[in-house]
Design a protein around this motif. Sequence first.
Motif, short mmCIF file in Angstrom:
data_model
loop_
_atom_site.label_atom_id
_atom_site.label_comp_id
_atom_site.label_asym_id
_atom_site.label_seq_id
_atom_site.Cartn_x
_atom_site.Cartn_y
_atom_site.Cartn_z
N THR A 141 -13.98 10.76 -10.11
CA THR A 141 -14.97 10.88 -9.04
C THR A 141 -14.88 9.66 -8.15
OG1 THR A 141 -16.49 12.22 -10.35
CG2 THR A 141 -17.42 11.00 -8.49
N VAL A 142 -14.59 9.90 -6.88
CA VAL A 142 -14.54 8.83 -5.88
C VAL A 142 -15.83 8.89 -5.07
CG1 VAL A 142 -13.32 7.89 -3.90
CG2 VAL A 142 -12.03 8.98 -5.75
N ALA A 143 -16.55 7.79 -5.03
CA ALA A 143 -17.81 7.71 -4.29
C ALA A 143 -17.60 6.89 -3.02
CB ALA A 143 -18.89 7.07 -5.15
N LEU A 144 -17.96 7.50 -1.89
CA LEU A 144 -17.86 6.83 -0.60
C LEU A 144 -19.26 6.39 -0.17
CD1 LEU A 144 -15.56 9.45 1.19
CD2 LEU A 144 -14.86 7.48 -0.20
N ILE A 145 -19.38 5.14 0.20
CA ILE A 145 -20.65 4.63 0.74
C ILE A 145 -20.50 4.60 2.26
CG2 ILE A 145 -22.35 2.78 0.73
CD1 ILE A 145 -21.96 4.20 -1.97
N VAL A 163 -9.41 15.18 -6.78
CA VAL A 163 -10.52 14.34 -7.23
C VAL A 163 -11.84 14.96 -6.78
CG1 VAL A 163 -9.24 12.18 -7.27
CG2 VAL A 163 -10.31 12.91 -5.14
N ASN A 164 -12.91 14.54 -7.42
CA ASN A 164 -14.26 14.91 -7.01
C ASN A 164 -14.76 13.85 -6.04
OD1 ASN A 164 -16.91 15.99 -6.97
ND2 ASN A 164 -17.52 14.59 -8.61
N ILE A 165 -15.02 14.21 -4.81
CA ILE A 165 -15.41 13.22 -3.80
C ILE A 165 -16.88 13.41 -3.46
CG2 ILE A 165 -14.87 12.21 -1.56
CD1 ILE A 165 -12.19 13.76 -1.68
N ILE A 166 -17.65 12.34 -3.65
CA ILE A 166 -19.07 12.35 -3.31
C ILE A 166 -19.33 11.24 -2.30
CG2 ILE A 166 -19.79 13.34 -5.51
CD1 ILE A 166 -20.56 10.55 -6.46
N ALA A 167 -20.42 11.36 -1.55
CA ALA A 167 -20.73 10.35 -0.55
C ALA A 167 -22.23 10.16 -0.40
CB ALA A 167 -20.12 10.73 0.80
N TYR A 168 -22.59 8.91 -0.17
CA TYR A 168 -23.98 8.57 0.13
C TYR A 168 -24.02 7.86 1.48
CZ TYR A 168 -28.34 5.93 0.23
OH TYR A 168 -29.53 5.39 0.61
N ASP A 169 -24.90 8.33 2.36
CA ASP A 169 -25.09 7.69 3.66
C ASP A 169 -26.58 7.60 3.92
OD1 ASP A 169 -25.27 7.08 6.48
OD2 ASP A 169 -23.15 7.64 6.62
N LYS A 170 -27.08 6.39 4.02
CA LYS A 170 -28.52 6.17 4.18
C LYS A 170 -29.05 6.73 5.49
CE LYS A 170 -32.00 2.50 4.01
NZ LYS A 170 -32.24 1.06 3.80
N ARG A 181 -19.14 16.00 -1.08
CA ARG A 181 -20.48 16.49 -1.39
C ARG A 181 -21.47 15.35 -1.22
NH1 ARG A 181 -23.42 16.71 -6.19
NH2 ARG A 181 -21.60 15.95 -7.36
N GLU A 182 -22.49 15.57 -0.41
CA GLU A 182 -23.52 14.57 -0.19
C GLU A 182 -24.36 14.41 -1.45
OE1 GLU A 182 -27.61 14.04 2.47
OE2 GLU A 182 -26.23 15.70 2.87
N VAL A 183 -24.60 13.15 -1.84
CA VAL A 183 -25.39 12.88 -3.04
C VAL A 183 -26.34 11.72 -2.78
CG1 VAL A 183 -23.57 13.68 -4.61
CG2 VAL A 183 -23.70 11.25 -3.99
N SER A 184 -27.25 11.50 -3.71
CA SER A 184 -28.13 10.34 -3.66
C SER A 184 -27.41 9.13 -4.24
CB SER A 184 -29.39 10.62 -4.48
OG SER A 184 -29.05 10.76 -5.85
N MET A 185 -27.96 7.96 -4.00
CA MET A 185 -27.38 6.74 -4.58
C MET A 185 -27.49 6.77 -6.09
SD MET A 185 -25.68 4.16 -3.56
CE MET A 185 -24.93 2.86 -4.55
N GLU A 186 -28.53 7.43 -6.61
CA GLU A 186 -28.68 7.56 -8.07
C GLU A 186 -27.50 8.33 -8.67
OE1 GLU A 186 -32.31 6.29 -6.37
OE2 GLU A 186 -31.09 8.03 -5.85
#
Length: 312
Positions: A141-145, A163-170, A181-186
């Motif tokens: 899982t790659v998390a993009l901030i 890979v599983n790509i998730i992202a958090y953008d405030k 896939r948009e996700v929370s910081m949690e």
Amino acid sequence: MNILIVDDLHEILLEKLRKANIPFNYQPDITREEAEKLIPEYQGLLIRSKFQVDQAFMDLAPNLELIGRAGAGMDNIDDAYAASKGITLLSANEGNCDAVGEHMIGMLLSLMNNLNRGNWEVRNGQWRREENRGYELKGRTVALIGYGHNGKAMAKKLSGFDVNIIAYDKYKTGFSDQYVREVSMEEVVRQADVLSFHIPLTRETKGMVDEEYLFHFRKPIFFLMGARGGIVQVPAVLKALDSGKILGAAFDVLPVEKFPTLQEQAWFADLINRENVLLSPHVAGWTYESYYKLSDFLVEKILHYVAEKQNQ
């Protein structure tokens, strides 16, 4: 509009300004002091990263209405003060996002497969297979901030790695697409195997990656910093490397850059002596192709701005 250009920009920008009959003064070798003497005459300023366009500089430019930066972001321009003076700001974030994505993936693959260390060991007569066994990216899982131009380019390029790509953008919501896939910081801190930053340097993000920030990650991560060096507190990353919280770290940007100032930082000697740290000199977004694209995107925005003014 008469434009002062104080940095080395691609010829495509100059060609398009000439074709549109927009006057400019191209001075790529000019110093800040020399620019200060000239800027009162100009309505436009184009720059890359030569110097800070701060309040003092803008106060010398009573006619200034446009600042364009052939780069991503506005961190060398006081954007709040520019806004207070009604100055339009243009950047070329689209111009180097592909370069940044490719560079950071290259750094990630090098870290995960010990390519830098293995290269130097073979050159020095060491043939250590077990010690240089790597990790596969597939299935992680790659998390993009941050999910702006750079984040999107990174996600698109990673999509071929299974890979599983998730992202958090405030600052945005509803941005899930075929790549991310948009996700929370949690969710980021629970799921991430790789953490990659794609946010600007602002008052809010300066120094945000500290010990507290890294403490919450549940799994050991690979850490990628290709955004702005001021976002990260390097000693916190070093501590996380010591504890195994971070398996490897790649920095294209650092809080302090260029020598001798960089060498004087208390954390620098520790950073460069680690085999699981990879460094490059702030070149992720600076390819032969991006040199052209940064100028081309910027000049098209300038032409649009001028055309809109003429139609008012």
